[in-house]
Write an enzyme that holds these catalytic residues in place. Structure first.
Site, PDB file in Angstrom:
ATOM      1  N   LYS A  75     -11.735  68.032  60.566  1.00 47.48           N
ATOM      2  CA  LYS A  75     -10.285  68.164  60.541  1.00 47.48           C
ATOM      3  C   LYS A  75      -9.769  67.771  61.917  1.00 47.48           C
ATOM      4  O   LYS A  75     -10.303  68.178  62.933  1.00 47.48           O
ATOM      5  CB  LYS A  75      -9.892  69.616  60.289  1.00 47.48           C
ATOM      6  CG  LYS A  75     -10.491  70.202  59.039  1.00 47.48           C
ATOM      7  CD  LYS A  75     -10.014  71.643  58.870  1.00 47.48           C
ATOM      8  CE  LYS A  75     -10.552  72.265  57.600  1.00 47.48           C
ATOM      9  NZ  LYS A  75     -11.886  72.816  57.722  1.00 47.48           N
TER      10      LYS A  75
ATOM     11  N   ASP B 245     -18.970  66.626  62.316  1.00 43.00           N
ATOM     12  CA  ASP B 245     -17.794  67.487  62.247  1.00 43.00           C
ATOM     13  C   ASP B 245     -16.954  67.343  63.501  1.00 43.00           C
ATOM     14  O   ASP B 245     -17.416  66.884  64.533  1.00 43.00           O
ATOM     15  CB  ASP B 245     -18.232  68.955  62.173  1.00 43.00           C
ATOM     16  CG  ASP B 245     -18.871  69.271  60.849  1.00 43.00           C
ATOM     17  OD1 ASP B 245     -18.523  68.622  59.854  1.00 43.00           O
ATOM     18  OD2 ASP B 245     -19.727  70.180  60.823  1.00 43.00           O
TER      19      ASP B 245
ATOM     20  N   MET C 252     -15.263  82.493  64.363  1.00 42.21           N
ATOM     21  CA  MET C 252     -13.994  82.163  63.714  1.00 42.21           C
ATOM     22  C   MET C 252     -12.983  83.301  63.802  1.00 42.21           C
ATOM     23  O   MET C 252     -12.302  83.618  62.838  1.00 42.21           O
ATOM     24  CB  MET C 252     -14.238  81.782  62.237  1.00 42.21           C
ATOM     25  CG  MET C 252     -15.026  80.484  62.118  1.00 42.21           C
ATOM     26  SD  MET C 252     -15.406  80.040  60.435  1.00 42.21           S
ATOM     27  CE  MET C 252     -16.929  80.935  60.153  1.00 42.21           C
TER      28      MET C 252
HETATM   29  N1  SAH Z   1     -22.651  76.338  62.780  1.00 38.96           N
HETATM   30  C1  SAH Z   1     -21.862  76.734  63.926  1.00 38.96           C
HETATM   31  C2  SAH Z   1     -20.677  77.582  63.529  1.00 38.96           C
HETATM   32  C3  SAH Z   1     -19.622  76.815  62.802  1.00 38.96           C
HETATM   33  S1  SAH Z   1     -18.250  77.802  62.352  1.00 38.96           S
HETATM   34  C4  SAH Z   1     -22.772  77.477  64.910  1.00 38.96           C
HETATM   35  O1  SAH Z   1     -23.927  77.777  64.582  1.00 38.96           O
HETATM   36  O2  SAH Z   1     -22.329  77.735  66.035  1.00 38.96           O
HETATM   37  C5  SAH Z   1     -17.116  77.479  63.634  1.00 38.96           C
HETATM   38  C6  SAH Z   1     -17.048  78.627  64.593  1.00 38.96           C
HETATM   39  O3  SAH Z   1     -18.173  78.586  65.443  1.00 38.96           O
HETATM   40  C7  SAH Z   1     -15.867  78.591  65.522  1.00 38.96           C
HETATM   41  O4  SAH Z   1     -14.727  79.160  64.924  1.00 38.96           O
HETATM   42  C8  SAH Z   1     -16.358  79.440  66.668  1.00 38.96           C
HETATM   43  O5  SAH Z   1     -16.264  80.799  66.372  1.00 38.96           O
HETATM   44  C9  SAH Z   1     -17.811  79.083  66.706  1.00 38.96           C
HETATM   45  N2  SAH Z   1     -18.117  78.035  67.696  1.00 38.96           N
HETATM   46  C10 SAH Z   1     -18.570  76.778  67.477  1.00 38.96           C
HETATM   47  N3  SAH Z   1     -18.812  76.145  68.639  1.00 38.96           N
HETATM   48  C11 SAH Z   1     -18.488  77.015  69.619  1.00 38.96           C
HETATM   49  C12 SAH Z   1     -18.517  76.969  71.038  1.00 38.96           C
HETATM   50  N4  SAH Z   1     -18.940  75.897  71.694  1.00 38.96           N
HETATM   51  N5  SAH Z   1     -18.117  78.075  71.715  1.00 38.96           N
HETATM   52  C13 SAH Z   1     -17.709  79.186  71.077  1.00 38.96           C
HETATM   53  N6  SAH Z   1     -17.667  79.273  69.751  1.00 38.96           N
HETATM   54  C14 SAH Z   1     -18.050  78.217  69.023  1.00 38.96           C
END
Ligand code: SAH
Length: 467
Positions: free
Chosen positions: A271, A249, A384
């Site tokens: 994306k 991703d 998100m």
């Molecule tokens: N599976 C991922 C979440 C994916 S959804 C997990 O477990 O973290 C995508 C959302 O994850 C983003 O909108 C944000 O809210 C969060 N996210 C992903 N990576 C991040 C990071 N390094 N720091 C803060 N938020 C993060």
């Protein structure tokens, strides 16, 4: 070129004994080491200072005697008394048994290496007695490279040897089978479920190699963690090293994708600006098609694959197509954010739990529900939420939460460019803050006040009101 002063060998000890002379802590350590082998372990000492009672070995109080050396393969001497020590060395030499004298390299016939033990596989690291600490550091690195199952895999290969010989002619074909067995993620995964499952998987592999075609593709849904290379699990790293294809991703940083096998094909399905983003059904179809080509596929997802990762849609597609899969957890971004901000998201007497939810697309009913949970002392961890934070905060206020409730935001959690800021629900509802670029986690609840935050976020007008 400098030459080794030692020659590494593996000493057979089945049916033999290892003699340890001494009763202190050093002797105890050597006894523990010796007990990793099938050797009988015998300890002789004038006095036992260390506690040997939990160990299954023979103990004798007294001075070492020739009879103690019977059937001995090795002798370890660990004691301060010089006279006793020299006596033990002399007896061993007379019996032709090599001696190791702890911390006295000059008196040693052999050194004890640092050992990685995955019986029947072992790796011995030696520094010729010069730098044992360095040898142990090397051992730690090797430990992390080797699957915990490598020993079981070697044992399995040993059990199958006859059968392999009867089914596959000696030469390249047989070698290819053994290479496949060692590199097979399917067999490795089956090992986690126990020896019989692993045997079945190995036999299937054997049949395939013996000429009966079957499906061998495996798709691993792997959590990449929040974005730092060293927040990957060791298992994730290993799978990346074995991958034929890595499907990732946009949220997975390039550095993490780079950690994969050099020759692996890399497919981005994220994306990104100016590029057609791949739809979920296209991703599902891609995984099925790769799995059907009998490839080792690593589907790399940010954070943990089971949290806001649409994993079930990919799993459903794989199941429907009969493709083998496995799931490897990762550090989810909210937990990285909790660490970055030192926020105890659960806290005795303050926060009885934590809820991970998505702010994006949450309807009124959900917001109502979270407001109630937060009021009951549950920390909210919102994913998100960056584009909808003011509206989300306003709705939580409308559902009865207090404007004073602390809110923490962590952008780029788990990465070197992380940002952490503290505000309140009231301030957040006033209007969107200008936050650094990158994904963000919001924590809402009283436990947030216990965290450590780099910046206080407040709107200019709100500050004036305070002043
Ligand atoms: N599976 C991922 C979440 C994916 S959804 C997990 O477990 O973290 C995508 C959302 O994850 C983003 O909108 C944000 O809210 C969060 N996210 C992903 N990576 C991040 C990071 N390094 N720091 C803060 N938020 C993060």
């Amino acid at each position: 070129m400098s030459k080794l002063s030692i020659f590494p060998v593996s000493v057979k000890v089945t049916g033999k004994s290892i003699l340890i002379v001494g009763g202190g802590i050093e002797a105890l350590n050597k006894a523990r080491l010796a007990l990793k082998t099938e050797a009988r372990v015998r300890v002789v000492a004038a006095k036992f200072d260390a506690d040997f009672s939990a160990l299954d070995l023979e103990r004798r109080v007294g001075s070492v005697a020739a009879a103690d050396l019977e059937a001995a393969a090795l002798v370890f001497v660990a004691m301060d008394d010089d006279e006793e020590r020299d006596h033990a060395i002399a007896l061993a030499h007379r019996a032709g048994v090599p001696v190791n004298v702890v911390d006295q390299p000059d008196l040693c016939d052999f050194y004890t290496p640092a050992i990685v033990d995955r019986a029947p596989i072992s790796v011995a690291i030696s520094s010729e007695g010069a730098a044992p600490v360095l040898a142990r550091a090397v051992r730690a690195q090797i430990e992390s490279l080797l699957s915990p199952n490598i020993g079981a895999l070697a044992a399995l290969a040993g059990q199958l040897r006859r059968r392999v010989e009867s089914l596959i002619a000696a030469g390249p074909a047989r070698r290819r089978f053994y290479e496949a067995l060692v590199g097979s993620m399917r067999v490795e995964t089956a090992l986690e479920q126990g020896a019989p499952a692993a045997r079945r998987a190995a036999l299937r592999l054997l049949n395939e190699h013996a000429g009966q075609a079957a499906q061998t593709g495996l798709v691993s849904l792997v959590g990449a963690g929040p974005g730092a290379e060293d927040l990957l699990t060791i298992r994730a790293q290993r799978l990346l090293q074995q991958a034929d294809v890595i499907v990732f991703d946009q949220l997975v940083p390039e550095r993490v994708v780079e950690m994969g096998r050099r020759d692996a094909r890399r497919i981005s399905v994220g994306k990104s600006k100016g590029r057609h983003s791949v739809s979920q059904s296209e991703i599902n179809a891609l995984l099925v098609s790769l799995g059907n080509q009998n490839l080792n596929v690593v589907r790399l997802k940010s954070g943990d694959p089971m949290i806001f990762g649409r994993a079930h849609e990919e799993l459903d597609a794989l199941k429907a197509a009969g493709i083998a899969y496995q799931i490897v957890p990762g550090v989810t971004s909210a937990l990285a954010a909790a660490a970055d901000s030192a926020t105890p998201v659960t806290l005795r007497g303050v926060a009885s739990g934590v809820v991970f939810a998505t702010a994006h697309g949450a309807d009124d009913g959900e917001l109502h529900h979270w407001a109630a949970l937060a009021q009951a002392g549950v920390t909210l961890g919102l994913y998100m939420g960056k584009s909808v934070m003011a509206r989300t905060a306003a709705e939580l206020l409308a559902h009865g939460m207090a404007a004073s409730v602390p809110v923490g935001v962590v952008v780029n959690a788990g990465r070197s460019d992380r940002f952490t800021g503290l505000t309140s629900l009231g301030d957040m509802a006033a209007s969107d803050f200008d936050l650094p670029d990158g994904p963000a986690i919001f924590f809402i609840g009283e436990s947030v006040a216990k965290g450590e935050w780099q910046q206080l976020l407040a709107h200019a007008d709100a500050q004036q009101k305070v002043a």
